[in-house]
Design a protein around this motif. Structure first.
Motif, PDB file in Angstrom:
ATOM      1  N   ILE A   8      49.161  48.655  66.084  1.00 34.50           N
ATOM      2  CA  ILE A   8      50.244  49.643  66.191  1.00 34.50           C
ATOM      3  C   ILE A   8      51.323  49.364  65.150  1.00 34.50           C
ATOM      4  N   SER A   9      51.681  48.095  65.005  1.00 34.03           N
ATOM      5  CA  SER A   9      52.721  47.720  64.051  1.00 34.03           C
ATOM      6  C   SER A   9      52.300  48.033  62.617  1.00 34.03           C
ATOM      7  N   ALA A  10      51.076  47.697  62.270  1.00 33.62           N
ATOM      8  CA  ALA A  10      50.582  47.945  60.915  1.00 33.62           C
ATOM      9  C   ALA A  10      50.557  49.438  60.609  1.00 33.62           C
ATOM     10  N   PHE A  11      50.128  50.224  61.588  1.00 33.69           N
ATOM     11  CA  PHE A  11      50.073  51.670  61.394  1.00 33.69           C
ATOM     12  C   PHE A  11      51.476  52.242  61.216  1.00 33.69           C
ATOM     13  N   PHE A  12      52.412  51.783  62.048  1.00 36.00           N
ATOM     14  CA  PHE A  12      53.786  52.276  61.965  1.00 36.00           C
ATOM     15  C   PHE A  12      54.444  51.858  60.654  1.00 36.00           C
ATOM     16  N   VAL A  34      68.536  52.754  65.602  1.00 38.73           N
ATOM     17  CA  VAL A  34      69.029  53.646  66.654  1.00 38.73           C
ATOM     18  C   VAL A  34      67.881  54.035  67.589  1.00 38.73           C
ATOM     19  N   ALA A  35      66.718  54.312  67.014  1.00 42.95           N
ATOM     20  CA  ALA A  35      65.548  54.646  67.830  1.00 42.95           C
ATOM     21  C   ALA A  35      65.161  53.471  68.716  1.00 42.95           C
ATOM     22  N   GLN A  85      62.089  59.178  72.772  1.00 44.37           N
ATOM     23  CA  GLN A  85      62.241  57.730  72.791  1.00 44.37           C
ATOM     24  C   GLN A  85      62.673  57.225  74.160  1.00 44.37           C
ATOM     25  N   PHE A  86      63.588  57.925  74.820  1.00 46.70           N
ATOM     26  CA  PHE A  86      63.972  57.537  76.175  1.00 46.70           C
ATOM     27  C   PHE A  86      62.778  57.611  77.121  1.00 46.70           C
ATOM     28  N   VAL A  87      62.036  58.710  77.056  1.00 45.74           N
ATOM     29  CA  VAL A  87      60.903  58.902  77.962  1.00 45.74           C
ATOM     30  C   VAL A  87      59.802  57.889  77.671  1.00 45.74           C
ATOM     31  N   LEU A  88      59.515  57.660  76.410  1.00 47.46           N
ATOM     32  CA  LEU A  88      58.478  56.689  76.061  1.00 47.46           C
ATOM     33  C   LEU A  88      58.897  55.276  76.444  1.00 47.46           C
ATOM     34  N   PRO A 103      60.394  61.031  65.527  1.00 47.12           N
ATOM     35  CA  PRO A 103      60.977  60.440  66.742  1.00 47.12           C
ATOM     36  C   PRO A 103      59.923  60.005  67.750  1.00 47.12           C
ATOM     37  N   THR A 104      58.836  60.761  67.845  1.00 44.14           N
ATOM     38  CA  THR A 104      57.764  60.408  68.773  1.00 44.14           C
ATOM     39  C   THR A 104      57.057  59.145  68.312  1.00 44.14           C
ATOM     40  N   ALA A 105      56.764  59.057  67.019  1.00 43.77           N
ATOM     41  CA  ALA A 105      56.097  57.866  66.475  1.00 43.77           C
ATOM     42  C   ALA A 105      56.956  56.630  66.679  1.00 43.77           C
ATOM     43  N   GLU A 106      58.276  56.774  66.481  1.00 47.49           N
ATOM     44  CA  GLU A 106      59.180  55.641  66.703  1.00 47.49           C
ATOM     45  C   GLU A 106      59.172  55.234  68.170  1.00 47.49           C
ATOM     46  N   GLY A 107      59.210  56.213  69.069  1.00 41.87           N
ATOM     47  CA  GLY A 107      59.229  55.910  70.484  1.00 41.87           C
ATOM     48  C   GLY A 107      57.960  55.215  70.957  1.00 41.87           C
ATOM     49  N   ILE A 108      56.822  55.679  70.496  1.00 42.10           N
ATOM     50  CA  ILE A 108      55.546  55.056  70.874  1.00 42.10           C
ATOM     51  C   ILE A 108      55.504  53.604  70.409  1.00 42.10           C
ATOM     52  N   THR A 109      55.863  53.397  69.160  1.00 41.65           N
ATOM     53  CA  THR A 109      55.800  52.051  68.585  1.00 41.65           C
ATOM     54  C   THR A 109      56.763  51.106  69.274  1.00 41.65           C
ATOM     55  N   PHE A 110      58.009  51.514  69.427  1.00 47.65           N
ATOM     56  CA  PHE A 110      59.009  50.623  69.999  1.00 47.65           C
ATOM     57  C   PHE A 110      58.784  50.388  71.486  1.00 47.65           C
ATOM     58  N   ALA A 111      58.291  51.383  72.209  1.00 49.80           N
ATOM     59  CA  ALA A 111      57.975  51.178  73.631  1.00 49.80           C
ATOM     60  C   ALA A 111      56.889  50.122  73.785  1.00 49.80           C
TER      61      ALA A 111
END
Length: 364
Positions: free
Chosen positions: A221-225, A57-58, A197-200, A255-263
């Motif tokens: 970034i991927s490894a950290f997430f 969803v994120a 997530q939208f903003v990122l 939610p912020t960590a998900e947004g940073i990673t996926f962006a």
């Protein structure tokens, strides 16, 4: 999936397909707490995200921010009334059908006042995340669409304003946690958590050049997430082994960590590869094109199918046994999406209208 202007981004269809798969896996494996126990945890790696597939969803919501930033970039005279009209034509015909089908099922199960309750749920869903079959996420998307003109205006002034907006949402979640002792209920289900997530996603588009072919950074970034989600999963994941709602403070910043990673991943994937046609690419594109209908329709059967397989055909309580079975069931859904697109969604999509003009300096 083509936009109103006819633009088609294959990479985004790929990402939609992955996001849908993550959500489907989450429901197939852990729907109503079975058949795979929530305490189970795969080894560190991408499988951790599959086991915690709600993260899809994120990914959907970060992609929305990225996509609309891309569609509206360098556009002028944007008619937001037509923009909202197009989104209604895209989302509501299928959503209304799903709500009607849900009401019919409830009526057959003997529930009373189904028509009245369905109508009230539909009205309430514009404000609260109450629409069935995952429709709660559409409520959050609508709130994003309403905020989009403001977000675009803030971005035109400075990206700093968008970062301050994320900080504000972070502060609101922190305050809510200090008062209520939990924050998952707003961080997961409402715009107060998803706005990050939208903003990122928007910022991911504007900073996409930074991620283009920057494979080392993306790997880091991927490894950290994945490490964060591995720890999250080991400690109980969505419910943190405490039941719902979770009383963990992780929902303040997750939610912020998900947004940073996926962006970062979306920007990297879109700008670093050519996305040529092939069996895998075309399959993902097809699934991505049908992702909206498959997202809403899979709720009707995914839980019962998993339960039936586990009870009558094969013990799928082990994650590694359930995974290949779930992939087969997932692919079997595709014809449903094809029929939905052809007979339910496409007829309404023909009535969409362009909602912006491109400055002459950007026209070819």
């Amino acid at each position: 999936m083509k936009s109103t202007s006819g633009e088609h981004y294959v990479a985004f269809d790929h990402i939609r397909a992955i996001a849908l798969f993550l959500v489907f896996e989450w429901h197939f494996m852990h729907g109503n707490g079975h058949p795979v126990p929530l305490q189970g945890s795969p080894f560190w790696g991408p499988l951790v995200l599959i086991d915690e597939g709600h993260v899809g969803v994120a990914l959907f919501m970060t992609l929305s921010g990225y996509l609309f930033a891309k569609l509206l970039h360098n556009k002028e005279s944007i008619n937001y009334r037509l923009f909202l009209r197009n989104r209604v034509l895209r989302l509501f015909p299928l959503l209304i059908l799903v709500m009607v089908l849900s009401a019919v099922l409830k009526a057959f199960q003997g529930e009373e006042y189904v028509v009245v309750l369905t109508l009230l749920t539909f009205i309430e869903g514009f404000i609260l995340p109450t629409w069935p079959n995952g429709g709660w996420s559409i409520t959050t998307e609508l709130h994003f669409y309403i905020l989009l003109p403001i977000l675009r205006a803030l971005k035109e002034r400075s990206s700093l304003f968008l970062l301050l907006l994320i900080a504000l949402a972070f502060g609101i979640r922190t305050l809510f946690f200090s008062i209520q002792g939990e924050v998952q209920s707003i961080a997961y289900w409402t715009i107060l958590g998803r706005i990050d997530q939208f903003v990122l996603g928007i910022l991911g588009f504007y900073w996409s050049g930074f991620f283009k072919k920057n494979h080392v950074l993306i790997a880091f970034i991927s490894a950290f997430f994945l490490s964060i989600y591995y720890w999250f999963n080991v400690n109980g994941g969505f419910s943190m082994l405490e039941g719902y709602p979770s009383h963990s403070s992780i929902w303040i910043w997750l939610p912020t960590a998900e947004g940073i990673t996926f962006a970062a991943l979306i920007a990297w994937y879109e700008t670093s590869f050519t996305h040529q046609q092939g069996i895998l690419s075309n399959t993902l594109s097809t699934i991505g094109e049908y992702s909206y209908s498959l997202y809403l329709f899979h709720y009707f059967f995914v839980f019962d199918v998993a339960k039936y397989i586990d009870k009558h055909l094969l013990d799928i309580s082990d994650f590694y046994v359930a995974l290949p079975i779930s992939i087969i069931v997932f692919l079997a859904m595709v014809p449903i999406g094809m029929l939905s697109m052809k007979f339910i969604e496409a007829p309404f999509l023909r009535y969409r209208k362009p909602y912006y003009k491109t400055p002459k300096s950007f026209q070819r």
